[in-house]
Design a protein around this motif. Structure first.
Motif, PDB file in Angstrom:
ATOM      1  N   LYS A 342       0.851  -1.188   0.000  1.00 36.67           N
ATOM      2  CA  LYS A 342       0.000   0.000   0.000  1.00 36.67           C
ATOM      3  C   LYS A 342       0.888   1.239   0.000  1.00 36.67           C
ATOM      4  N   ASP A 343       0.741   2.065  -1.015  1.00 36.37           N
ATOM      5  CA  ASP A 343       1.462   3.332  -1.060  1.00 36.37           C
ATOM      6  C   ASP A 343       0.635   4.328  -1.858  1.00 36.37           C
ATOM      7  N   ASN A 344       1.064   5.577  -1.834  1.00 40.55           N
ATOM      8  CA  ASN A 344       0.308   6.641  -2.494  1.00 40.55           C
ATOM      9  C   ASN A 344       0.650   6.783  -3.969  1.00 40.55           C
ATOM     10  N   SER A 345       1.632   6.057  -4.426  1.00 37.05           N
ATOM     11  CA  SER A 345       2.054   6.177  -5.817  1.00 37.05           C
ATOM     12  C   SER A 345       1.118   5.394  -6.728  1.00 37.05           C
ATOM     13  N   LYS A 346       0.896   5.935  -7.914  1.00 34.32           N
ATOM     14  CA  LYS A 346       0.090   5.217  -8.894  1.00 34.32           C
ATOM     15  C   LYS A 346       0.865   4.073  -9.533  1.00 34.32           C
ATOM     16  N   ASN A 347       2.194   4.166  -9.465  1.00 36.85           N
ATOM     17  CA  ASN A 347       3.012   3.104 -10.036  1.00 36.85           C
ATOM     18  C   ASN A 347       2.996   1.896  -9.106  1.00 36.85           C
ATOM     19  N   LEU A 348       2.348   0.837  -9.541  1.00 36.27           N
ATOM     20  CA  LEU A 348       2.244  -0.354  -8.707  1.00 36.27           C
ATOM     21  C   LEU A 348       3.604  -1.015  -8.542  1.00 36.27           C
ATOM     22  N   SER A 349       3.868  -1.500  -7.340  1.00 34.05           N
ATOM     23  CA  SER A 349       5.018  -2.368  -7.110  1.00 34.05           C
ATOM     24  C   SER A 349       4.495  -3.685  -6.552  1.00 34.05           C
ATOM     25  N   ILE A 350       5.187  -4.753  -6.879  1.00 40.89           N
ATOM     26  CA  ILE A 350       4.752  -6.085  -6.447  1.00 40.89           C
ATOM     27  C   ILE A 350       5.956  -6.864  -5.934  1.00 40.89           C
ATOM     28  N   ASP A 351       5.667  -7.878  -5.163  1.00 38.22           N
ATOM     29  CA  ASP A 351       6.681  -8.840  -4.759  1.00 38.22           C
ATOM     30  C   ASP A 351       6.044 -10.211  -4.856  1.00 38.22           C
ATOM     31  N   MET A 352       6.847 -11.235  -5.022  1.00 37.11           N
ATOM     32  CA  MET A 352       6.295 -12.579  -5.163  1.00 37.11           C
ATOM     33  C   MET A 352       7.240 -13.590  -4.543  1.00 37.11           C
ATOM     34  N   ILE A 353       6.699 -14.722  -4.163  1.00 39.90           N
ATOM     35  CA  ILE A 353       7.487 -15.769  -3.518  1.00 39.90           C
ATOM     36  C   ILE A 353       8.004 -16.738  -4.578  1.00 39.90           C
ATOM     37  N   LEU A 354       9.324 -16.936  -4.579  1.00 34.57           N
ATOM     38  CA  LEU A 354       9.969 -17.851  -5.512  1.00 34.57           C
ATOM     39  C   LEU A 354      10.850 -18.828  -4.744  1.00 34.57           C
ATOM     40  N   LYS A 355      11.055 -19.987  -5.322  1.00 35.73           N
ATOM     41  CA  LYS A 355      12.008 -20.946  -4.752  1.00 35.73           C
ATOM     42  C   LYS A 355      13.343 -20.774  -5.469  1.00 35.73           C
ATOM     43  N   TYR A 356      14.384 -20.467  -4.698  1.00 31.88           N
ATOM     44  CA  TYR A 356      15.716 -20.272  -5.264  1.00 31.88           C
ATOM     45  C   TYR A 356      16.323 -21.642  -5.540  1.00 31.88           C
ATOM     46  N   GLU A 357      16.533 -21.951  -6.816  1.00 30.84           N
ATOM     47  CA  GLU A 357      16.946 -23.298  -7.218  1.00 30.84           C
ATOM     48  C   GLU A 357      18.296 -23.694  -6.628  1.00 30.84           C
ATOM     49  N   GLU A 358      19.150 -22.719  -6.332  1.00 30.94           N
ATOM     50  CA  GLU A 358      20.487 -23.031  -5.842  1.00 30.94           C
ATOM     51  C   GLU A 358      20.479 -23.733  -4.490  1.00 30.94           C
ATOM     52  N   ASN A 359      19.474 -23.446  -3.663  1.00 33.96           N
ATOM     53  CA  ASN A 359      19.452 -24.097  -2.346  1.00 33.96           C
ATOM     54  C   ASN A 359      18.076 -24.636  -1.957  1.00 33.96           C
ATOM     55  N   GLY A 360      17.083 -24.457  -2.827  1.00 32.73           N
ATOM     56  CA  GLY A 360      15.766 -25.021  -2.568  1.00 32.73           C
ATOM     57  C   GLY A 360      14.944 -24.281  -1.541  1.00 32.73           C
ATOM     58  N   GLU A 361      15.371 -23.066  -1.132  1.00 30.98           N
ATOM     59  CA  GLU A 361      14.640 -22.296  -0.133  1.00 30.98           C
ATOM     60  C   GLU A 361      13.703 -21.290  -0.797  1.00 30.98           C
ATOM     61  N   LEU A 362      12.678 -20.863  -0.043  1.00 30.00           N
ATOM     62  CA  LEU A 362      11.715 -19.875  -0.520  1.00 30.00           C
ATOM     63  C   LEU A 362      12.126 -18.477  -0.076  1.00 30.00           C
ATOM     64  N   TYR A 363      11.994 -17.497  -0.989  1.00 28.42           N
ATOM     65  CA  TYR A 363      12.331 -16.106  -0.683  1.00 28.42           C
ATOM     66  C   TYR A 363      11.346 -15.183  -1.387  1.00 28.42           C
ATOM     67  N   TRP A 364      11.272 -13.959  -0.889  1.00 26.04           N
ATOM     68  CA  TRP A 364      10.637 -12.901  -1.657  1.00 26.04           C
ATOM     69  C   TRP A 364      11.578 -12.542  -2.800  1.00 26.04           C
ATOM     70  N   PHE A 365      11.030 -12.324  -3.978  1.00 29.15           N
ATOM     71  CA  PHE A 365      11.865 -12.091  -5.154  1.00 29.15           C
ATOM     72  C   PHE A 365      12.722 -10.836  -5.000  1.00 29.15           C
ATOM     73  N   SER A 366      12.221  -9.815  -4.309  1.00 30.18           N
ATOM     74  CA  SER A 366      13.013  -8.597  -4.116  1.00 30.18           C
ATOM     75  C   SER A 366      14.293  -8.893  -3.342  1.00 30.18           C
ATOM     76  N   GLN A 367      14.257  -9.863  -2.425  1.00 33.53           N
ATOM     77  CA  GLN A 367      15.456 -10.244  -1.683  1.00 33.53           C
ATOM     78  C   GLN A 367      16.449 -10.971  -2.583  1.00 33.53           C
ATOM     79  N   ILE A 368      15.937 -11.859  -3.440  1.00 34.12           N
ATOM     80  CA  ILE A 368      16.816 -12.547  -4.387  1.00 34.12           C
ATOM     81  C   ILE A 368      17.476 -11.536  -5.319  1.00 34.12           C
ATOM     82  N   ALA A 369      16.672 -10.593  -5.825  1.00 30.82           N
ATOM     83  CA  ALA A 369      17.204  -9.590  -6.751  1.00 30.82           C
ATOM     84  C   ALA A 369      18.291  -8.755  -6.092  1.00 30.82           C
ATOM     85  N   LYS A 370      18.054  -8.347  -4.847  1.00 31.95           N
ATOM     86  CA  LYS A 370      19.031  -7.517  -4.144  1.00 31.95           C
ATOM     87  C   LYS A 370      20.333  -8.273  -3.922  1.00 31.95           C
TER      88      LYS A 370
END
Length: 510
Positions: A342-370
């Motif tokens: 939830k933010d005041n900007s019209k530009n939507l931002s999203i995050d999604m849950i992905l499984k990182y294939e390198e170790n089989g763990e689940l992360y938010w994609f923004s954390q993987i990207a960072k």
């Protein structure tokens, strides 16, 4: 007096340049075009005004001729003047000129090109590459810098959209519900965006069939009344349009987004905007019509949205290739559990849950990207990051996640970073969180993640010899965190014992 072209090469009308047979590599201008038109009309006639000396010489010759005519009558003789072949002034091939222009500069801004050249770039993705590593910036380069400009021809290979092509969709985000959502990533949009379908078979409050029927009724009447088709010059990646499907007596109307080149048969590829799942089809340009205002996205929100990845400003070009491969693979693609802050900007931002294939763990994609080096735009410490992805999946999504692959056979995890470096890259402050996050990114023992394979003994000995106290402390803390996360792993316990013994030998206090 008529002067031949061969005698007037110094005339400014025939200066070297595009369209005149010269070698100058500048872009055509309106001035050159006007001169070309004049030359085409006047043909071999020079427009140069005679000088004062030439005028005087001409008058003297005329006077002498009159005196001679009065004294002597000369017999009539035929005069033959050979003008030679007529010079044709033809504009150069527009693709050739554009390729040479881009080649001479390495890269050019897409917005700086005239609309005709932008259309050539759009429909020749096999010749021109459109790149974007920062929001709003779009540059054009050549796919092959060594391409022979004289051999290129205008094609029919529409490029994929970038963020600048889809920013117009930010005007229709008010109706999008914030918070936890199910959506399917349709495609990655450089440098940080996604097209997503905001629906799932599990959502009961979405009556997609009724909405599609209503939209189709509006389109049927509007297209029948106006029937204004879309021409190739007006086609742009990311634009909205009406697709009219005809099969015998059956005629259907769909709102679509133009998403790239056709995969099998057609002029281009479109995404149906109102379905509850992803449907991409190849179509002919002749089957596309302008979207009428009364059925526009502004009045009736589509089931597809454009959004950018949370707290991310952009991926590098190499990472863009990896992200694109992940979300272009239909076998990997599924509905995922995501979050819209939830933010005041019209530009939507999203995050999604992905499984990182390198170790089989689940992360938010923004954390993987960072952690993979993406440029960070901001860190708002949104509440969704504090929640365990595994807990959310178990509670809401079951198997609603995608697998993120690096497409590399061997990959060393983020655990090679020191705790201080890892905390800094993740924006973590507490020691407890640092240890927990390191443990998440440690690959499994099946991938031979061990102290000996990492050459940890030699590295620690070298740090002790250099008396690098900070690095020694970080490495010991790192080893203890990994050992705690792997639950009594003997190899890491042996490394810790070795470290402590070496510290005592060098009289190094922990």
């Amino acid at each position: 007096m008529v002067q031949l072209i061969s005698e007037a090469l110094h005339d400014p009308l025939f200066e070297s340049g595009p369209g005149f047979g010269g070698t100058q590599q500048s872009r055509p201008t309106s001035r050159n075009s006007n001169i070309a038109d004049a030359g085409q009309r006047l043909g071999n006639v020079s427009l140069r005004a005679p000088s004062r000396n030439e005028t005087s010489s001409l008058n003297n010759r005329q006077a002498n001729s009159e005196d001679t005519a009065r004294s002597t009558v000369q017999p009539m003789r035929s005069v033959s003047a050979s003008f030679g072949s007529r010079r044709s002034i033809v504009p150069e091939n527009s693709m050739k000129v554009l390729v040479e222009y881009v080649s001479s500069r390495g890269s050019v801004k897409f917005d700086a090109l005239p609309s005709e050249d932008q259309n050539l770039v759009n429909f020749n993705s096999d010749i021109f590459k459109v790149i974007s590593t920062k929001p709003g910036e779009v540059f054009v380069t050549l796919v092959d810098p060594t391409v022979d400009a004289s051999t290129v021809k205008d094609g029919n290979s529409l490029r994929y959209p970038v963020e600048a092509d889809l920013r117009w969709m930010s005007e229709f985000t008010d109706s999008v519900k914030r918070g936890r959502r199910y959506f399917k990533p349709v495609m990655f949009v450089p440098p940080r965006g996604f097209l997503l379908m905001l629906s799932s078979p599990e959502e009961e409050d979405l009556n997609a069939d009724n909405n599609m029927e209503k939209i189709e009724g509006l389109l049927c009447g509007a297209v029948t009344e106006s029937a204004k088709g879309i021409e190739r010059l007006n086609v742009r990646p990311g634009m909205a349009a009406v697709y009219v499907y005809r099969q015998g007596a059956v005629v259907r109307y769909y709102r679509v987004l133009v998403t790239g080149k056709a995969q099998e048969d057609g002029d281009l590829m479109v995404l149906l905007a109102d379905h509850s799942d992803q449907h991409i089809v190849d179509v002919q340009i002749s089957d596309l019509f302008e979207l009428p205002e009364k059925a526009s996205f502004r009045r009736y929100a589509p089931n597809v949205i454009f959004a950018t990845l949370y707290a991310t400003a952009g991926f590098s070009l190499d990472e863009q290739e990896i992200v694109f491969k992940n979300f272009d693979d239909e076998e990997r693609k599924t509905f995922v559990v995501g979050f819209i802050p939830k933010d005041n900007s019209k530009n939507l931002s999203i995050d999604m849950i992905l499984k990182y294939e390198e170790n089989g763990e689940l992360y938010w994609f923004s954390q993987i990207a960072k952690n993979r080096g993406a440029t960070v735009s901001s860190d708002l410490n949104c509440s969704h990051l504090s929640r365990s992805p595994r807990e959310i999946i178990d509670r809401y999504g079951s198997e609603c996640f995608m697998v993120f692959s690096t497409f590399q056979q061997e990959n060393v995890g983020e655990a090679t970073l020191s705790p201080g470096q890892f905390r800094q890259s993740n924006g973590l402050n507490s020691e407890a969180n640092a240890g927990q996050t390191i443990a998440q990114f440690v690959p499994s023992m099946d991938r031979a993640f061990s102290p000996r394979n990492l050459d940890a003994y030699a590295l620690f000995s070298k740090l002790m010899e250099k008396k690098d106290g900070e690095a020694v402390g970080n490495m010991i803390h790192f080893a203890r965190s990994v050992h705690a996360s792997l639950q009594d792993n003997s190899e890491w316990a042996h490394l810790i014992a070795f470290m402590e013994e070496l510290c005592e030998r060098y009289d190094f206090r922990l």
